[in-house]
Design a protein around this motif. Structure first.
Motif, mmCIF file in Angstrom:
data_model
loop_
_atom_site.group_PDB
_atom_site.id
_atom_site.type_symbol
_atom_site.label_atom_id
_atom_site.label_comp_id
_atom_site.label_asym_id
_atom_site.label_seq_id
_atom_site.Cartn_x
_atom_site.Cartn_y
_atom_site.Cartn_z
ATOM 1 N N TYR A 136 -12.876 6.186 -0.842
ATOM 2 C CA TYR A 136 -12.760 5.544 0.468
ATOM 3 C C TYR A 136 -11.631 4.505 0.463
ATOM 4 O O TYR A 136 -10.820 4.449 1.388
ATOM 5 N N THR A 137 -11.563 3.704 -0.579
ATOM 6 C CA THR A 137 -10.531 2.671 -0.686
ATOM 7 C C THR A 137 -9.139 3.293 -0.719
ATOM 8 O O THR A 137 -8.212 2.794 -0.070
ATOM 9 N N GLU A 138 -8.987 4.382 -1.452
ATOM 10 C CA GLU A 138 -7.680 5.043 -1.518
ATOM 11 C C GLU A 138 -7.282 5.579 -0.147
ATOM 12 O O GLU A 138 -6.129 5.443 0.262
ATOM 13 N N VAL A 139 -8.225 6.191 0.569
ATOM 14 C CA VAL A 139 -7.918 6.697 1.909
ATOM 15 C C VAL A 139 -7.543 5.535 2.830
ATOM 16 O O VAL A 139 -6.614 5.640 3.636
ATOM 17 N N LEU A 150 -5.786 11.173 -5.013
ATOM 18 C CA LEU A 150 -7.069 11.522 -4.407
ATOM 19 C C LEU A 150 -7.697 12.728 -5.095
ATOM 20 O O LEU A 150 -8.901 12.772 -5.319
ATOM 21 N N GLU A 151 -6.880 13.693 -5.440
ATOM 22 C CA GLU A 151 -7.403 14.880 -6.114
ATOM 23 C C GLU A 151 -8.002 14.506 -7.466
ATOM 24 O O GLU A 151 -9.077 15.000 -7.833
ATOM 25 N N GLU A 152 -7.348 13.630 -8.207
ATOM 26 C CA GLU A 152 -7.891 13.187 -9.495
ATOM 27 C C GLU A 152 -9.242 12.500 -9.311
ATOM 28 O O GLU A 152 -10.190 12.764 -10.053
ATOM 29 N N ILE A 153 -9.313 11.622 -8.327
ATOM 30 C CA ILE A 153 -10.573 10.923 -8.045
ATOM 31 C C ILE A 153 -11.645 11.930 -7.650
ATOM 32 O O ILE A 153 -12.774 11.896 -8.160
ATOM 33 N N ALA A 199 0.818 -1.215 0.000
ATOM 34 C CA ALA A 199 0.000 0.000 0.000
ATOM 35 C C ALA A 199 0.851 1.263 0.000
ATOM 36 O O ALA A 199 0.395 2.303 -0.425
ATOM 37 N N ASN A 200 2.090 1.195 0.461
ATOM 38 C CA ASN A 200 2.927 2.388 0.544
ATOM 39 C C ASN A 200 3.778 2.585 -0.712
ATOM 40 O O ASN A 200 4.838 3.170 -0.646
ATOM 41 N N SER A 241 -4.049 5.017 4.836
ATOM 42 C CA SER A 241 -4.013 4.731 6.275
ATOM 43 C C SER A 241 -3.173 3.507 6.577
ATOM 44 O O SER A 241 -2.404 3.485 7.539
ATOM 45 N N GLU A 242 -3.314 2.482 5.745
ATOM 46 C CA GLU A 242 -2.559 1.248 5.954
ATOM 47 C C GLU A 242 -1.086 1.432 5.613
ATOM 48 O O GLU A 242 -0.215 0.896 6.289
ATOM 49 N N GLY A 243 -0.806 2.166 4.540
ATOM 50 C CA GLY A 243 0.567 2.307 4.069
ATOM 51 C C GLY A 243 1.354 3.378 4.780
ATOM 52 O O GLY A 243 2.571 3.256 4.937
#
Length: 108
Positions: free
Chosen positions: A69-72, A15-18, A3-4, A76-78
């Protein structure tokens, strides 16, 4: 792949693109996305939240909200939940300045 795999500024850019695409699809559907409960209604597949009927755009909007949500979650995980919140808030503020109240107003 871990994830990182991205640096914080790369996550912010993703995130901005999404979020820009979320804004575009919400505008097509005429969803006041920042109004209280609007996002929840989209996620619940309630097309009644739309001011204009556009089935494909609504479906895309709903999927993009889940993708956001998935990206956030990946951030968080990475990295850490704190960094994920900082990045999400920076993107939100950046978009708020670009779109103003076009998509409604935040509660509170």
């Amino acid at each position: 792949m871990p994830a990182n795999r991205f640096l914080p500024h790369e996550w912010e850019s993703r995130l901005e693109e999404i979020d820009l695409e979320i804004v575009r699809q919400a505008a097509i559907c005429k969803v006041a996305l920042l109004d209280p409960d609007a996002i929840e209604r989209v996620l619940a597949n309630d097309a009644g939240v739309c001011g204009a009927e556009h089935e494909a755009a609504f479906r895309t909007l709903r999927g993009l909200l889940y993708l956001h949500y998935t990206e956030v979650l990946h951030i968080s995980e990475g990295l850490s939940p704190e960094i994920a919140n900082v990045i999400a808030n920076r993107v939100r503020e950046h978009l708020r300045h670009r779109i103003g109240t076009q998509l409604g107003r935040m509660a509170g």
